[in-house]
Motif scaffolding. Structure first.
Motif, PDB file in Angstrom:
ATOM      1  N   UNK A 225      59.892  81.263  20.889  1.00 30.86           N
ATOM      2  CA  UNK A 225      58.809  80.814  20.497  1.00 30.86           C
ATOM      3  C   UNK A 225      59.334  79.648  19.122  1.00 30.86           C
ATOM      4  N   UNK A 226      60.672  80.207  18.801  1.00 33.42           N
ATOM      5  CA  UNK A 226      61.203  79.353  17.787  1.00 33.42           C
ATOM      6  C   UNK A 226      61.521  77.638  18.455  1.00 33.42           C
ATOM      7  N   UNK A 227      61.619  78.103  19.660  1.00 32.34           N
ATOM      8  CA  UNK A 227      62.031  76.724  19.690  1.00 32.34           C
ATOM      9  C   UNK A 227      60.778  75.836  19.528  1.00 32.34           C
ATOM     10  N   UNK A 228      59.575  75.992  20.687  1.00 31.70           N
ATOM     11  CA  UNK A 228      58.294  75.442  20.359  1.00 31.70           C
ATOM     12  C   UNK A 228      57.601  75.033  19.360  1.00 31.70           C
ATOM     13  N   UNK A 229      57.937  75.915  18.135  1.00 30.31           N
ATOM     14  CA  UNK A 229      57.591  75.346  16.824  1.00 30.31           C
ATOM     15  C   UNK A 229      58.394  74.752  16.036  1.00 30.31           C
ATOM     16  N   UNK A 230      59.676  74.102  16.535  1.00 30.21           N
ATOM     17  CA  UNK A 230      60.549  73.661  15.232  1.00 30.21           C
ATOM     18  C   UNK A 230      59.567  71.796  15.644  1.00 30.21           C
ATOM     19  N   UNK A 231      60.063  71.872  14.108  1.00 25.73           N
ATOM     20  CA  UNK A 231      59.448  70.484  13.970  1.00 25.73           C
ATOM     21  C   UNK A 231      59.754  69.151  15.078  1.00 25.73           C
ATOM     22  N   UNK A 232      58.396  68.242  15.221  1.00 25.10           N
ATOM     23  CA  UNK A 232      58.908  68.007  16.452  1.00 25.10           C
ATOM     24  C   UNK A 232      58.408  65.966  15.740  1.00 25.10           C
ATOM     25  N   UNK A 233      57.999  65.617  14.889  1.00 20.78           N
ATOM     26  CA  UNK A 233      57.459  64.311  14.324  1.00 20.78           C
ATOM     27  C   UNK A 233      58.673  63.505  14.077  1.00 20.78           C
ATOM     28  N   UNK A 234      59.218  62.560  14.835  1.00 17.86           N
ATOM     29  CA  UNK A 234      60.251  61.969  14.823  1.00 17.86           C
ATOM     30  C   UNK A 234      59.197  60.320  14.421  1.00 17.86           C
ATOM     31  N   UNK A 235      58.891  61.232  12.970  1.00 16.03           N
ATOM     32  CA  UNK A 235      58.339  60.012  12.201  1.00 16.03           C
ATOM     33  C   UNK A 235      56.635  59.303  13.469  1.00 16.03           C
ATOM     34  N   UNK A 236      57.043  58.009  13.343  1.00 15.53           N
ATOM     35  CA  UNK A 236      54.993  57.864  14.244  1.00 15.53           C
ATOM     36  C   UNK A 236      55.793  57.532  15.697  1.00 15.53           C
ATOM     37  N   UNK A 237      54.813  57.710  16.873  1.00 12.84           N
ATOM     38  CA  UNK A 237      55.137  57.303  18.213  1.00 12.84           C
ATOM     39  C   UNK A 237      54.461  56.212  18.196  1.00 12.84           C
ATOM     40  N   UNK A 238      55.289  55.405  18.940  1.00  8.19           N
ATOM     41  CA  UNK A 238      54.131  53.768  18.495  1.00  8.19           C
ATOM     42  C   UNK A 238      53.928  53.765  20.562  1.00  8.19           C
ATOM     43  N   UNK A 239      52.918  53.637  20.817  1.00  4.50           N
ATOM     44  CA  UNK A 239      52.581  53.503  21.800  1.00  4.50           C
ATOM     45  C   UNK A 239      53.084  51.898  22.585  1.00  4.50           C
ATOM     46  N   UNK A 240      53.354  50.895  21.701  1.00  4.36           N
ATOM     47  CA  UNK A 240      54.174  50.053  22.047  1.00  4.36           C
ATOM     48  C   UNK A 240      55.006  49.627  22.953  1.00  4.36           C
ATOM     49  N   UNK A 241      55.755  51.073  22.606  1.00  2.00           N
ATOM     50  CA  UNK A 241      57.279  51.622  22.934  1.00  2.00           C
ATOM     51  C   UNK A 241      56.893  52.084  24.576  1.00  2.00           C
ATOM     52  N   UNK A 242      55.923  52.012  25.014  1.00  3.01           N
ATOM     53  CA  UNK A 242      55.813  52.598  26.212  1.00  3.01           C
ATOM     54  C   UNK A 242      56.167  51.215  27.619  1.00  3.01           C
ATOM     55  N   UNK A 243      56.141  50.100  27.205  1.00  2.00           N
ATOM     56  CA  UNK A 243      56.915  49.035  27.247  1.00  2.00           C
ATOM     57  C   UNK A 243      58.122  49.151  27.906  1.00  2.00           C
ATOM     58  N   UNK A 244      58.846  49.406  26.930  1.00  2.00           N
ATOM     59  CA  UNK A 244      60.313  49.951  27.185  1.00  2.00           C
ATOM     60  C   UNK A 244      60.735  51.066  28.940  1.00  2.00           C
ATOM     61  N   UNK A 245      59.476  52.148  28.830  1.00  2.00           N
ATOM     62  CA  UNK A 245      59.253  52.877  30.408  1.00  2.00           C
ATOM     63  C   UNK A 245      60.573  52.653  31.305  1.00  2.00           C
ATOM     64  N   UNK A 246      59.875  51.708  31.848  1.00  2.00           N
ATOM     65  CA  UNK A 246      61.214  51.340  33.203  1.00  2.00           C
ATOM     66  C   UNK A 246      62.081  51.206  32.629  1.00  2.00           C
ATOM     67  N   UNK A 247      62.968  51.215  31.759  1.00  2.00           N
ATOM     68  CA  UNK A 247      64.180  50.873  31.191  1.00  2.00           C
ATOM     69  C   UNK A 247      64.455  52.177  31.147  1.00  2.00           C
ATOM     70  N   UNK A 248      63.624  52.799  30.730  1.00  2.00           N
ATOM     71  CA  UNK A 248      64.640  54.111  30.435  1.00  2.00           C
ATOM     72  C   UNK A 248      63.910  55.255  31.471  1.00  2.00           C
ATOM     73  N   UNK A 249      63.542  55.161  32.160  1.00  2.00           N
ATOM     74  CA  UNK A 249      63.542  56.173  33.031  1.00  2.00           C
ATOM     75  C   UNK A 249      64.932  55.211  34.714  1.00  2.00           C
ATOM     76  N   UNK A 250      64.950  54.042  34.346  1.00  2.00           N
ATOM     77  CA  UNK A 250      66.098  53.652  34.907  1.00  2.00           C
ATOM     78  C   UNK A 250      67.923  54.317  34.759  1.00  2.00           C
ATOM     79  N   UNK A 251      67.824  54.544  32.950  1.00  2.00           N
ATOM     80  CA  UNK A 251      68.993  54.735  31.829  1.00  2.00           C
ATOM     81  C   UNK A 251      68.964  56.703  32.922  1.00  2.00           C
ATOM     82  N   UNK A 252      67.749  57.380  32.539  1.00  4.07           N
ATOM     83  CA  UNK A 252      67.957  58.560  33.282  1.00  4.07           C
ATOM     84  C   UNK A 252      68.458  58.806  33.987  1.00  4.07           C
ATOM     85  N   UNK A 253      67.677  57.425  35.419  1.00  2.00           N
ATOM     86  CA  UNK A 253      68.535  57.857  36.594  1.00  2.00           C
ATOM     87  C   UNK A 253      70.092  57.092  37.123  1.00  2.00           C
TER      88      UNK A 253
END
Length: 305
Positions: free
Chosen positions: A36-64
């Protein structure tokens, strides 16, 4: 909520996580914060920029690029989450996880964790797998969360304000892992500790030919319809290579040509100028829409992943 200092802990994946239906609410005994404490942790890292989705494939590659994560996805028996079979669905669920972890409520996180856990239950190595892996391994989940956070920092430098990369934002970034099975105590205590963890981890692995070809297929957008690859595949590849850190390009044997860098930098300047003039709801799109979709699915009892 616990106020004890954060330290690294050794985490063993329990045998129960090899079961058909492991406990999606599991936390290692060493964890000091409750679910419950984990789920209630502060979450906003300022603002989620939708344009960052363009870097999604590169981030997936980093993960994999980490072998255990790469083979976990490459060998996965969960066809519904296969990028090459269901590209739109897989993209939706991945971006929805980001929206829920960063912008969602404790109830959103709990519901999405359970849904992801059902899919992760089937992702574990077999006797024939080149490396051992288990999708419930907190160490592997920590790496994925670290890639997501690193991607957020990179997007702030490219499209946002580097001044937003603060210690507070970094601490809030822990939700990218704690929304699944990563204990809060596993998140590196400071940004300096994070850099050490990141550099040592990247240095520790190599990308074998099988996973490299899989990652190159993502780079070339081969999971998309043929018409997409023909029309904009070159652009997709240019952006993906551009968003990859240099050490990942080196591991994959990729060259970022001078003309590509000029196009990439020009593209980012234009996009940044446009996005920074948009109203906040448009800047956050599609993450705000995806969070709405998750909540709609929860209310109507539709599948989340």
């Amino acid at each position: 909520m616990s106020t004890e200092p954060i330290v690294d802990v050794e985490v063993e994946v329990p045998a129960a996580h090899s079961a058909t239906a492991p406990d999606t609410e599991y936390l290692p005994p060493a964890a000091r914060m409750t679910r419950g404490e984990l789920d209630a942790l502060p979450s906003r890292m300022n603002e989620m920029k939708g344009i960052s989705a363009l870097a999604g494939p590169a981030n997936v590659i980093m993960q994999l690029a980490m072998p255990a994560v790469g083979y976990g996805v490459y060998e996965s028996r969960v066809d519904s989450g296969n990028l090459f079979k269901h590209p739109i669905k897989r993209t939706r669920t991945t971006l929805s996880y980001l929206a829920v972890a960063v912008m969602g409520s404790p109830a959103d996180r709990k519901a999405y964790r359970k849904a992801v856990g059902k899919a992760h239950a089937k992702v574990r190595s077999s006797a024939d797998s080149p490396v051992k892996y288990n999708a419930f391994d907190p160490q592997l989940q920590l790496w994925v969360a670290a890639c997501l956070y690193k991607g957020w920092e990179d997007m702030q430098r490219i499209y946002g304000d580097p001044a937003d990369i603060t210690d507070e934002a970094y601490q809030n970034g822990a939700v990218l892992g704690t929304t699944l099975q990563v204990p809060r105590e596993m998140w590196p205590a400071t940004r300096a500790d994070f850099e050490t963890y990141w550099n040592e981890t990247v240095e520790s692995f190599e990308i074998d030919p099988v996973i490299r070809e899989h990652l190159m297929s993502i780079t070339r957008a081969e999971f998309m319809p043929r018409w997409f690859s023909v029309l904009v595949g070159w652009w997709f590849e240019l952006l993906t290579i551009g968003f990859l850190p240099q050490n990942f390009r080196d591991k994959m044997g990729l060259e970022f040509k001078p003309w590509q860098r000029v196009v990439f930098d020009t593209h980012n300047k234009v996009v940044r100028a446009i996005c920074n003039r948009l109203p906040k709801p448009m800047r956050e799109f599609p993450f705000n829409l995806l969070l709405w979709d998750v909540r709609f699915r929860i209310r109507t009892k539709r599948p989340l992943v």
